[in-house]
Motif scaffolding. Structure first.
Motif, PDB file in Angstrom:
ATOM      1  N   GLY A 232      72.360 -30.827  84.222  1.00 27.58           N
ATOM      2  CA  GLY A 232      73.381 -30.750  83.185  1.00 27.58           C
ATOM      3  C   GLY A 232      73.079 -31.553  81.935  1.00 27.58           C
ATOM      4  O   GLY A 232      73.087 -31.022  80.822  1.00 27.58           O
TER       5      GLY A 232
ATOM      6  N   GLY B  66      76.024 -30.473  91.750  1.00 27.44           N
ATOM      7  CA  GLY B  66      75.159 -30.178  90.622  1.00 27.44           C
ATOM      8  C   GLY B  66      73.686 -30.238  91.013  1.00 27.44           C
ATOM      9  O   GLY B  66      73.306 -30.828  92.014  1.00 27.44           O
TER      10      GLY B  66
ATOM     11  N   VAL C  36      71.975 -30.584  78.014  1.00 27.02           N
ATOM     12  CA  VAL C  36      72.650 -31.125  76.833  1.00 27.02           C
ATOM     13  C   VAL C  36      71.619 -31.678  75.849  1.00 27.02           C
ATOM     14  O   VAL C  36      71.655 -31.390  74.649  1.00 27.02           O
ATOM     15  CB  VAL C  36      73.645 -32.231  77.242  1.00 27.02           C
TER      16      VAL C  36
ATOM     17  N   CYS D 144      88.269 -26.013  81.005  1.00 25.87           N
ATOM     18  CA  CYS D 144      87.674 -26.918  81.991  1.00 25.87           C
ATOM     19  C   CYS D 144      88.747 -27.493  82.917  1.00 25.87           C
ATOM     20  O   CYS D 144      89.740 -28.061  82.434  1.00 25.87           O
ATOM     21  CB  CYS D 144      86.944 -28.058  81.273  1.00 25.87           C
TER      22      CYS D 144
ATOM     23  N   HIS E 266      77.547 -24.088  75.690  1.00 27.78           N
ATOM     24  CA  HIS E 266      76.958 -24.590  76.939  1.00 27.78           C
ATOM     25  C   HIS E 266      76.824 -26.106  76.895  1.00 27.78           C
ATOM     26  O   HIS E 266      77.052 -26.792  77.902  1.00 27.78           O
ATOM     27  CB  HIS E 266      75.596 -23.945  77.169  1.00 27.78           C
TER      28      HIS E 266
ATOM     29  N   ARG F 154      80.197 -27.498  77.569  1.00 29.85           N
ATOM     30  CA  ARG F 154      80.603 -27.205  78.945  1.00 29.85           C
ATOM     31  C   ARG F 154      79.927 -28.146  79.931  1.00 29.85           C
ATOM     32  O   ARG F 154      80.554 -28.668  80.865  1.00 29.85           O
ATOM     33  CB  ARG F 154      80.264 -25.743  79.268  1.00 29.85           C
ATOM     34  N   HIS F 155      78.630 -28.391  79.721  1.00 31.01           N
ATOM     35  CA  HIS F 155      77.909 -29.281  80.626  1.00 31.01           C
ATOM     36  C   HIS F 155      78.386 -30.728  80.475  1.00 31.01           C
ATOM     37  O   HIS F 155      78.489 -31.457  81.460  1.00 31.01           O
ATOM     38  CB  HIS F 155      76.409 -29.176  80.381  1.00 31.01           C
TER      39      HIS F 155
ATOM     40  N   PRO G 104      71.065 -22.622  85.329  1.00 33.37           N
ATOM     41  CA  PRO G 104      70.736 -23.705  84.397  1.00 33.37           C
ATOM     42  C   PRO G 104      69.253 -23.822  84.096  1.00 33.37           C
ATOM     43  O   PRO G 104      68.876 -24.250  83.004  1.00 33.37           O
ATOM     44  CB  PRO G 104      71.267 -24.969  85.091  1.00 33.37           C
TER      45      PRO G 104
ATOM     46  N   THR H 256      81.861 -30.789  82.212  1.00 32.70           N
ATOM     47  CA  THR H 256      81.711 -30.665  83.664  1.00 32.70           C
ATOM     48  C   THR H 256      81.192 -31.958  84.263  1.00 32.70           C
ATOM     49  O   THR H 256      81.663 -32.422  85.312  1.00 32.70           O
ATOM     50  CB  THR H 256      80.752 -29.508  84.003  1.00 32.70           C
ATOM     51  N   ASN H 257      80.207 -32.563  83.599  1.00 29.80           N
ATOM     52  CA  ASN H 257      79.655 -33.828  84.075  1.00 29.80           C
ATOM     53  C   ASN H 257      80.726 -34.924  84.050  1.00 29.80           C
ATOM     54  O   ASN H 257      80.843 -35.722  84.995  1.00 29.80           O
ATOM     55  CB  ASN H 257      78.477 -34.236  83.190  1.00 29.80           C
TER      56      ASN H 257
END
Length: 227
Positions: A185, A181, A189, A93, A118, A121-122, A63, A125-126
């Motif tokens: 993240g 993490g 973003v 996901c 990305h 995705r972030h 990251p 995921t968050n």
């Protein structure tokens, strides 16, 4: 200018600290855990520990590199179907135990498909990582150029929200455990959004459901874009 330099120094210090910690753990495991004549069982445990710490370091470095790339801006752009990309990222996901609500209206934006992937995705995921058992994730795109990802979870103080978009900011101290993490993240973003001339914003959801709502407002055709 002074504020920018201060922010850059703070980022460098935080990055150095995050990288130094797993290296210290690796050194201690090797020097102390393997001292003398350790049993095969102890060697196996230390080996697993070293591999786990190495994985943690990789999860931090990746990251960091992505953040650096997004901060440089876009080298090439093309039309990206953000609704279709959101659907694809949702399908990939893990969502076990969560209810997913999606409202994906057609939305095509000019940009870099890889970076926007990305970004999604972030966000997802968050939303999953900081949720609660039996919680909910809501994902929507609108014809007005807005991408929204919201989740249930811990109640967040409104004063804590702006800092969550900054690098290495977390609601709790990092423990360097598996799957944890690095606190990058949402800053990734924000960086990718700004590279696309978009406006990222976050707000805390009220109790009892809690959690966070993140909106990324992309400029529509004809609107002024700023880097």
């Amino acid at each position: 200018m002074e504020q920018l330099v201060s922010a850059q120094r703070r980022f460098a210090a935080n990055a150095a600290h995050e990288l130094r910690t797993p290296l210290a753990v690796q050194r201690a495991a090797a020097e102390i855990g393997l001292a003398g004549d350790p049993s095969p069982q102890k060697v196996a445990r230390i080996r697993a520990k070293l591999i786990g710490v190495a994985d943690s370091s990789e999860h931090l470095i990746e990251p960091l590199l992505l953040l650096a790339v997004s901060e440089r801006g876009l080298e090439s752009t093309g039309p990206v179907d953000l609704a279709a990309l959101a659907a694809a990222e949702l399908a990939a996901c893990p969502q076990e135990g969560l209810t997913v609500v999606r409202t994906l209206a057609p939305l095509t934006v000019p940009g870099d498909r890889t970076l926007l992937g990305h970004l999604l995705r972030h966000l997802l995921t968050n939303a999953v990582r900081h949720n609660r058992a039996g919680g909910r994730v809501t994902v929507s795109t609108s014809a007005e150029g807005e991408l929204t990802v919201s989740n249930t979870g811990p109640v967040i103080g409104p004063a804590d929200v702006p800092g969550l978009l900054e690098p290495f900011r977390r609601r709790a101290e990092r423990l360097h455990t598996a799957g944890e993490g690095a606190g990058l993240g949402l800053s990734i973003v924000a960086s990718i959004a700004r590279a696309h001339g978009a406006e990222p914003a976050a707000e805390a959801n009220p109790a009892p459901e809690g959690g966070l709502t993140v909106r990324v407002r992309f400029p529509l055709s004809g609107e002024a874009r700023t880097s």
